[in-house]
Motif scaffolding. Structure first.
Motif, PDB file in Angstrom:
ATOM      1  N   VAL A  13       0.842  -1.201   0.000  1.00  0.00           N
ATOM      2  CA  VAL A  13       0.000   0.000   0.000  1.00  0.00           C
ATOM      3  C   VAL A  13       0.874   1.247   0.000  1.00  0.00           C
ATOM      4  O   VAL A  13       2.040   1.207   0.392  1.00  0.00           O
ATOM      5  N   SER A  19      -4.698   3.021   4.733  1.00  0.00           N
ATOM      6  CA  SER A  19      -5.145   1.671   4.379  1.00  0.00           C
ATOM      7  C   SER A  19      -5.523   0.867   5.609  1.00  0.00           C
ATOM      8  O   SER A  19      -6.487   0.098   5.585  1.00  0.00           O
ATOM      9  N   LEU A  57      -0.977  -5.863   5.093  1.00  0.00           N
ATOM     10  CA  LEU A  57      -0.657  -4.636   4.375  1.00  0.00           C
ATOM     11  C   LEU A  57       0.830  -4.392   4.544  1.00  0.00           C
ATOM     12  O   LEU A  57       1.333  -4.434   5.669  1.00  0.00           O
ATOM     13  N   ASP A 118      -9.752  -0.891  -3.091  1.00  0.00           N
ATOM     14  CA  ASP A 118      -9.235  -0.273  -1.867  1.00  0.00           C
ATOM     15  C   ASP A 118      -8.641   1.100  -2.207  1.00  0.00           C
ATOM     16  O   ASP A 118      -8.684   1.528  -3.365  1.00  0.00           O
ATOM     17  N   ASP A 120      -5.725   2.095  -2.752  1.00  0.00           N
ATOM     18  CA  ASP A 120      -4.674   2.050  -3.775  1.00  0.00           C
ATOM     19  C   ASP A 120      -5.185   1.486  -5.092  1.00  0.00           C
ATOM     20  O   ASP A 120      -4.399   1.168  -5.979  1.00  0.00           O
TER      21      ASP A 120
END
Length: 132
Positions: A13, A19, A57, A118, A120
């Motif tokens: 990310v 995130s 992540l 999401d 990104d």
């Protein structure tokens, strides 16, 4: 010998804090792990999903190419979370409540799903096999 199940999925990310907040809201849980990896190459934050699967992540300490994520290039296409046909309307409602854009429930001969992205732009999906 059968092929083993997935233990974890990790996505890179651009903004770990943003995130982490986004996935915390989606999963309705806090991370079970939030630390610098031993080598120092990246920081990882992980969420435990049902059945013990981890969703991680990663934020790397060095930068890669400036180009953003695009599932049409070699690499990840999307990540699908298991659902049942009956659960899909509730997941659609949950995404709406969180303000997460999605394409609604789409049906195909091989199953039904709700696609969304999401922060990104990584493609995600709730997927249900076809009714029996």
């Amino acid at each position: 010998m059968s092929f083993p199940t997935l233990t974890h999925i990790a996505v890179t990310v651009s903004d770990l804090d943003a995130s982490t907040r986004w996935y915390s809201a989606l999963f309705d849980s806090e991370p079970v792990l939030d630390e610098d990896e031993e080598s120092g190459d990246f920081h990882h934050t992980a969420f435990e999903l049902d059945h013990g699967t981890l969703f991680g992540l990663h934020k790397h300490t060095t930068t890669g190419p400036a180009e953003g994520f695009d599932e049409r290039r070699a690499g990840l296409d999307h990540v699908a979370f298991a659902a049942t046909q009956g659960e899909l309307p509730a997941w659609e409602k949950r995404l709406d409540e969180l303000g997460i854009e999605h394409n609604g429930i789409k049906h195909a001969h091989y199953g039904s799903g709700i696609s969304f992205r999401d922060p990104d732009d990584i493609a995600l999906e709730f997927f249900a096999p076809p009714p029996e």
